[in-house]
Motif scaffolding. Structure first.
Motif, PDB file in Angstrom:
ATOM      1  N   TYR A  86     -15.368   2.958  -0.938  1.00 54.60           N
ATOM      2  CA  TYR A  86     -14.242   3.887  -0.731  1.00 54.60           C
ATOM      3  C   TYR A  86     -13.185   3.257   0.172  1.00 54.60           C
ATOM      4  CZ  TYR A  86     -11.764   8.105   0.874  1.00 54.60           C
ATOM      5  OH  TYR A  86     -10.803   9.032   1.197  1.00 54.60           O
ATOM      6  N   MET A  87     -13.628   2.677   1.273  1.00 56.86           N
ATOM      7  CA  MET A  87     -12.682   2.160   2.263  1.00 56.86           C
ATOM      8  C   MET A  87     -11.930   0.937   1.737  1.00 56.86           C
ATOM      9  SD  MET A  87     -12.844   4.173   4.908  1.00 56.86           S
ATOM     10  CE  MET A  87     -12.555   3.367   6.458  1.00 56.86           C
ATOM     11  N   TYR A  88     -12.627   0.070   0.982  1.00 54.86           N
ATOM     12  CA  TYR A  88     -11.933  -1.115   0.444  1.00 54.86           C
ATOM     13  C   TYR A  88     -11.015  -0.744  -0.716  1.00 54.86           C
ATOM     14  CZ  TYR A  88     -14.037  -4.691   3.385  1.00 54.86           C
ATOM     15  OH  TYR A  88     -14.385  -5.474   4.460  1.00 54.86           O
ATOM     16  N   GLU A  89     -11.287   0.361  -1.382  1.00 53.88           N
ATOM     17  CA  GLU A  89     -10.344   0.819  -2.408  1.00 53.88           C
ATOM     18  C   GLU A  89      -9.037   1.279  -1.768  1.00 53.88           C
ATOM     19  OE1 GLU A  89     -13.487   2.067  -5.907  1.00 53.88           O
ATOM     20  OE2 GLU A  89     -12.525   3.665  -4.735  1.00 53.88           O
ATOM     21  N   LEU A  90      -9.162   1.929  -0.619  1.00 55.52           N
ATOM     22  CA  LEU A  90      -7.947   2.369   0.073  1.00 55.52           C
ATOM     23  C   LEU A  90      -7.188   1.190   0.682  1.00 55.52           C
ATOM     24  CD1 LEU A  90      -9.117   5.563   2.040  1.00 55.52           C
ATOM     25  CD2 LEU A  90      -8.024   5.439  -0.201  1.00 55.52           C
ATOM     26  N   PHE A  91      -7.944   0.266   1.274  1.00 60.08           N
ATOM     27  CA  PHE A  91      -7.321  -0.865   1.973  1.00 60.08           C
ATOM     28  C   PHE A  91      -7.984  -2.165   1.504  1.00 60.08           C
ATOM     29  CE2 PHE A  91      -7.110   2.863   4.769  1.00 60.08           C
ATOM     30  CZ  PHE A  91      -5.734   2.951   4.966  1.00 60.08           C
ATOM     31  N   PRO A  92      -7.493  -2.726   0.399  1.00 62.57           N
ATOM     32  CA  PRO A  92      -8.188  -3.845  -0.262  1.00 62.57           C
ATOM     33  C   PRO A  92      -8.332  -5.090   0.610  1.00 62.57           C
ATOM     34  CG  PRO A  92      -6.393  -2.987  -1.633  1.00 62.57           C
ATOM     35  CD  PRO A  92      -6.291  -2.296  -0.321  1.00 62.57           C
ATOM     36  N   LYS A 129      -8.726  -4.239   9.357  1.00 64.98           N
ATOM     37  CA  LYS A 129      -7.521  -5.048   9.614  1.00 64.98           C
ATOM     38  C   LYS A 129      -6.255  -4.378   9.105  1.00 64.98           C
ATOM     39  CE  LYS A 129      -9.778  -9.494   9.830  1.00 64.98           C
ATOM     40  NZ  LYS A 129     -10.224 -10.650   9.056  1.00 64.98           N
ATOM     41  N   GLN A 130      -6.284  -3.962   7.833  1.00 62.98           N
ATOM     42  CA  GLN A 130      -5.073  -3.406   7.239  1.00 62.98           C
ATOM     43  C   GLN A 130      -4.725  -2.032   7.807  1.00 62.98           C
ATOM     44  OE1 GLN A 130      -5.478  -3.629   2.976  1.00 62.98           O
ATOM     45  NE2 GLN A 130      -3.503  -4.650   2.789  1.00 62.98           N
ATOM     46  N   ILE A 143       0.853  -1.189   0.000  1.00 62.13           N
ATOM     47  CA  ILE A 143       0.000   0.000   0.000  1.00 62.13           C
ATOM     48  C   ILE A 143       0.885   1.234   0.000  1.00 62.13           C
ATOM     49  CG2 ILE A 143      -1.464   1.402   1.532  1.00 62.13           C
ATOM     50  CD1 ILE A 143      -3.022  -1.102   2.139  1.00 62.13           C
ATOM     51  N   GLU A 144       0.541   2.179  -0.878  1.00 64.57           N
ATOM     52  CA  GLU A 144       1.260   3.455  -0.913  1.00 64.57           C
ATOM     53  C   GLU A 144       0.449   4.464  -0.103  1.00 64.57           C
ATOM     54  OE1 GLU A 144       4.546   5.291  -1.626  1.00 64.57           O
ATOM     55  OE2 GLU A 144       4.246   3.471  -2.837  1.00 64.57           O
ATOM     56  N   ARG A 186     -17.313  -2.684  10.438  1.00 63.31           N
ATOM     57  CA  ARG A 186     -18.596  -1.962  10.243  1.00 63.31           C
ATOM     58  C   ARG A 186     -18.696  -0.766  11.184  1.00 63.31           C
ATOM     59  NH1 ARG A 186     -21.727  -3.850  14.386  1.00 63.31           N
ATOM     60  NH2 ARG A 186     -20.479  -5.382  15.471  1.00 63.31           N
ATOM     61  N   VAL A 187     -18.065  -0.877  12.357  1.00 69.00           N
ATOM     62  CA  VAL A 187     -18.061   0.250  13.289  1.00 69.00           C
ATOM     63  C   VAL A 187     -17.179   1.367  12.743  1.00 69.00           C
ATOM     64  CG1 VAL A 187     -17.433   0.982  15.625  1.00 69.00           C
ATOM     65  CG2 VAL A 187     -18.536  -1.233  15.258  1.00 69.00           C
ATOM     66  N   LEU A 188     -16.039   0.978  12.166  1.00 70.02           N
ATOM     67  CA  LEU A 188     -15.141   1.963  11.560  1.00 70.02           C
ATOM     68  C   LEU A 188     -15.856   2.731  10.451  1.00 70.02           C
ATOM     69  CD1 LEU A 188     -12.367   3.258  10.901  1.00 70.02           C
ATOM     70  CD2 LEU A 188     -11.902   1.258   9.458  1.00 70.02           C
ATOM     71  N   ILE A 189     -16.500   2.000   9.555  1.00 68.46           N
ATOM     72  CA  ILE A 189     -17.148   2.651   8.407  1.00 68.46           C
ATOM     73  C   ILE A 189     -18.288   3.561   8.877  1.00 68.46           C
ATOM     74  CG2 ILE A 189     -18.540   2.200   6.332  1.00 68.46           C
ATOM     75  CD1 ILE A 189     -16.611  -0.175   5.796  1.00 68.46           C
ATOM     76  N   LYS A 190     -19.028   3.093   9.864  1.00 66.31           N
ATOM     77  CA  LYS A 190     -20.111   3.911  10.412  1.00 66.31           C
ATOM     78  C   LYS A 190     -19.562   5.201  11.042  1.00 66.31           C
ATOM     79  CE  LYS A 190     -22.528   2.549  14.059  1.00 66.31           C
ATOM     80  NZ  LYS A 190     -23.396   1.665  14.900  1.00 66.31           N
TER      81      LYS A 190
END
Lengths: 102, 110, 135
Positions: B84-90, B95-96, B38-39, B65-69
């Motif tokens: 958006y979040m999975y694009e940043l941290f696939p 976890k990542q 990850i860059e 789910r708590v993080l995204i909320k």
């Protein structure tokens, strides 16, 4: 000969503290540690008993355990003294033996 | 197992989470991110910093789910969503990103 | 979902002296993923878990009392505390940390999650649960 008694259980959960006090001799010290520090709290159903025993035995609580549990020393029964770990060691050294009430 | 930062070694567990949370530095975050392919950029730093603040306040790493909320609440719905979040941290935003933020594995991830 | 059950986590131990309190909280956080109706009950020495001002720097253990304040994020909105247990220990509601949740049905208004109730009411809370998990 005098004894340092240590109690590490809450007096509201077990009889350890009350049993300890019932067996302690005049001149002994009782140090409440871990969950035992709740025994030093004023304004509880036990305060009267503690006041009575406090006339003959010295009562201490381990201050770091008191702070961990969010209890202000101002809540302690009058006559109950807070000690740090070094004070714990001093108490052990000062008495002839140490007895744990588990 | 350890990361190398400026000649210093920082211990981590078998999954890559650092052992001692106080070892964390922003430089270490870059090193962990690189190990995760990850860059780091402003958007990813925003999430990592958010997680560190969350941990500071509540003493836990939040479940995904708590993080995204929570991100949705503080940064808005265009960021607080799965895409958006999975694009940043696939490999999982909680976890990542927690790993990069130097936090323990999230509590409540099943 | 029709198969939502009422889970009650019953906490009767003080924090730090044993691992029960921390283990209970971790199970609550993990269990929250299953979207059940979760309540926490604090009875007997369990009320000590919620005292304000905990500082564990001196005992080398993690202070987990701030984590109770994250429960709202995990959709845990009911923390029942028994009044008699508080009083027997010289405590009152003012000695407890503040925990809030956002009410989805009321424009996300923040509301207190801690509810101090009587022993009789606690008995009703227990009787009303489908599953009671004891710690």
């Amino acid at each position: 000969m005098s004894t340092l008694h240590t109690v590490n259980k809450s007096p509201f959960a077990t009889q350890a503290l009350v049993s300890c006090l019932n067996h302690a001799k005049a001149g002994d010290a009782v140090l409440m540690i871990e969950d035992g520090v709740y025994g030093g709290l004023g304004g509880t159903g036990l305060t009267e008993i503690m006041d009575e025993f406090g006339k003959n035995v010295s009562l201490y609580v381990l201050s770091p355990d008191l702070a961990a549990r969010g209890l202000d020393p101002k809540r302690l029964i009058a006559g109950v003294e807070g000690v740090d770990y070094a004070g714990f060691v001093d108490l052990v050294a000062k008495h002839d033996r140490t007895q744990s009430w588990l | 197992m350890a990361y190398e930062v400026n000649g210093q070694t920082v211990e981590h567990d078998e999954e890559g989470y650092i052992t001692n949370l106080s070892d964390w530095t922003p430089e270490l975050a870059e090193v962990i991110a690189k190990a995760e392919d990850i860059e780091m950029d402003d958007e990813r730093w925003e999430v990592v910093n958010f997680l560190r603040e969350y941990y500071d306040e509540y003493q836990i790493a939040p479940a995904v789910r708590v993080l995204i909320k929570s991100v949705k609440k503080t940064m808005g719905p265009e960021k607080g969503n799965n895409k958006y979040m999975y694009e940043l941290f696939p490999y999982g935003p909680a976890k990542q990103a927690c790993k990069i933020a130097g936090l323990p594995k999230p509590t409540g991830c099943v | 979902m029709s198969d939502v059950k009422k889970f009650l986590y019953l906490n009767r131990r003080a924090p730090y002296g044993t691992i029960y309190a921390l283990e209970s909280l971790e199970v609550v956080l993990i269990g929250a993923a299953f979207e059940q109706d979760v309540s926490l009950a604090f009875v007997d020495d369990g009320v000590f878990q919620l005292t304000k001002g905990q500082n564990t720097d001196g005992i080398g253990m993690k202070n987990f009392s701030p984590t109770f304040r994250a429960l709202g994020d995990y959709d845990v909105q009911k923390l029942f505390v028994e009044r008699e247990s508080l009083e027997e220990r010289g405590l009152s509601e003012d000695d407890l940390i503040e925990v809030v949740y956002e009410d989805e049905d009321d424009d996300w208004e923040e509301k207190p999650a801690i509810r101090v109730i009587s022993r009789a009411e606690m008995a009703d809370v227990m009787a009303d649960a489908d599953v009671v998990l004891s710690f």
